[in-house]
Enzyme design. Structure first.
Site, short mmCIF file in Angstrom:
data_model
loop_
_atom_site.label_atom_id
_atom_site.label_comp_id
_atom_site.label_asym_id
_atom_site.label_seq_id
_atom_site.Cartn_x
_atom_site.Cartn_y
_atom_site.Cartn_z
N ARG A 283 0.86 -1.19 0.00
CA ARG A 283 0.00 0.00 0.00
C ARG A 283 0.89 1.24 0.00
NH1 ARG A 283 -5.29 -1.17 0.60
NH2 ARG A 283 -5.90 -3.00 1.82
N GLY B 2 -6.92 -1.05 -6.78
CA GLY B 2 -8.22 -0.52 -6.36
C GLY B 2 -8.25 1.00 -6.43
N ASN B 3 -9.01 1.59 -5.51
CA ASN B 3 -9.25 3.03 -5.59
C ASN B 3 -8.02 3.91 -5.44
OD1 ASN B 3 -12.08 3.66 -6.08
ND2 ASN B 3 -12.41 2.26 -4.37
N GLY B 4 -7.23 3.65 -4.39
CA GLY B 4 -6.01 4.45 -4.19
C GLY B 4 -5.08 4.30 -5.37
N ASP C 66 -13.79 -5.43 -2.64
CA ASP C 66 -14.84 -4.50 -2.20
C ASP C 66 -15.84 -4.13 -3.30
OD1 ASP C 66 -13.65 -4.45 0.29
OD2 ASP C 66 -12.54 -2.59 -0.07
N ARG D 104 -28.12 -19.11 19.42
CA ARG D 104 -27.37 -17.88 19.73
C ARG D 104 -27.56 -16.81 18.64
NH1 ARG D 104 -21.79 -21.08 21.13
NH2 ARG D 104 -21.99 -21.07 23.40
N GLU E 16 -17.34 -4.14 8.07
CA GLU E 16 -16.35 -3.50 8.96
C GLU E 16 -16.68 -2.03 9.20
OE1 GLU E 16 -11.96 -5.23 7.80
OE2 GLU E 16 -13.02 -4.09 6.30
N GLN F 26 -10.87 -13.70 3.44
CA GLN F 26 -11.74 -13.26 2.33
C GLN F 26 -10.93 -12.84 1.10
OE1 GLN F 26 -15.31 -10.88 4.22
NE2 GLN F 26 -13.59 -10.91 5.64
#
Ligand code: F6P
Length: 356
Positions: free
Chosen positions: A73, A110-112, A135, A170, A230, A282
């Site tokens: 990143r 992705g976006n960045g 995403d 539960r 999240e 994921q």
């Protein structure tokens, strides 16, 4: 002709399949093409860390997750700031590009990543990009590669929770990746039969969430499953300023929104709560068949742009057809879930609560 390739940002399952698509189409249709892989994303371009990739490097990687050239990143907002040793990052990237006589950079991210890709385009570099992210939040394309594979994994997590939730009676919260958008939570939630789905785009009211659980209890249902993104946010928190919200999060005793929500639900309903976070699983493992097809098509389409010398585009998908989207349209825009979209309406029709 020399082509540079890099993968940037969080990884996902279908990066290798996408690079393979680009490479195979280039090798198949172009004489004397050489592919350079920049290592660990933009860092490789900045610091001149690369390796020459051979046709054999792209062989046998269709089913392999991760990325053969590594990723990292590199925040866009720091691109114009010098590194720890005073290096001008943008200039350094341009210098590497020029020194190696690169005809075009193929950038998967992705976006960045797209913001930086557009910056490089503005700086005069030839760039073609492919939309990567679990995403599914990249503007200009109906779907990104990695998304369907992640939906499969998150759905499987909810499926596994179903049986144990039913046995014990539960309330279970499954926290799904996605800080800013809820596509993954929405799709895995519907596919996994979640009773309550909480997304960043639809701020929830805790009393509505509790109401939905109580309704199920009154109907004799012994368990409830919540799929929570999240970045799910309460109506109360959504009303806070950015600064106040940051402070609140920094002082929260809970490691994530699901634990905060779990404590509130336990207090209000008296029911036993458990939280499960599949996390980075994921993004791991082999790409699903859908992603393999998508990546192969995206890869071939990116190669087609290069063959036609059409630069400055992201390949995308609209209504099942491959499209090219100008990078300046993509950069800096996010594709979120529309709370008024038909998929939300249909989910509500079958009784799924979004806590609103
Ligand atoms: O790449 C997207 C994503 O997986 C998001 O869904 C998640 O919020 C984030 O990356 C996690 O980032 P990192 O891998 O840096 O912890």
């Amino acid at each position: 002709m020399r082509i540079g390739m890099l993968t940037s940002g969080g990884d996902c399952q279908s990066l290798n399949a996408s690079m393979r698509g680009v490479a195979k189409a280039l090798y198949e249709n172009m004489k004397d093409v050489e592919i350079i892989g920049f290592l660990e994303g933009y860092k490789g371009l900045m610091y001149g860390n690369y390796r020459k990739l051979e046709p054999k490097d792209f062989s046998g990687i269709l089913t392999e997750g991760g990325t053969i050239i590594g990723t990292s990143r590199q925040p866009f907002k720091l691109m114009r700031e010098p590194d720890a040793n005073g290096l001008d990052k943008v200039k350094a990237m341009k210098d590497t590009y020029k020194k190696l006589k690169i005809e075009c950079l193929v950038i998967l991210g992705g976006n960045g990543t797209h913001k930086t890709a557009n910056l490089l385009r503005e700086e005069g570099l030839n760039v073609v990009t492919l939309p990567k992210t679990i995403d599914n939040d990249i503007y200009g394309t109906d779907i990104t590669f990695g998304f369907q594979s992640a939906v499969n994994i998150a759905t499987n997590a909810i499926d596994c929770i179903h049986t144990t939730a039913a046995s014990h009676g539960r309330v279970f919260i499954v926290e799904v990746m996605g800080h800013k958008v809820g596509w993954l939570t929405l799709h895995a939630g519907i596919a996994g039969g979640a009773d309550i789905i909480l997304l960043p785009e639809i701020p929830y009211d805790i009393d509505k969430v509790v109401e939905a659980i109580d309704k199920r209890t009154k109907e004799g249902k012994r368990f409830s499953i919540l799929a929570v993104a999240e970045g799910a946010i309460s109506k109360e928190d959504a009303g806070l300023s950015k600064k106040k919200l940051k402070e609140k999060k920094a002082n929260s005793p809970y490691p994530s929104i699901s634990y905060e929500l779990g404590a509130q639900i336990q207090e209000k309903t008296g029911q036993e709560i458990r939280v499960t976070i599949p996390g980075h699983t994921q993004r791991g493992g082999s790409p699903c068949p859908y992603d393999r097809v998508l990546s192969t098509r995206f890869g071939a389409a990116a190669a087609r742009l290069i063959l036609n010398k059409e630069y400055g585009y992201m390949v995308g998908m609209r209504d099942g057809e491959i499209i090219k989207v100008p990078l300046e349209e993509v950069a800096g825009r996010l594709k979120g879930v529309d709370p008024d979209s038909s998929v939300i309406k249909e989910a509500k029709l079958i009784g799924i609560s979004f806590g609103d």
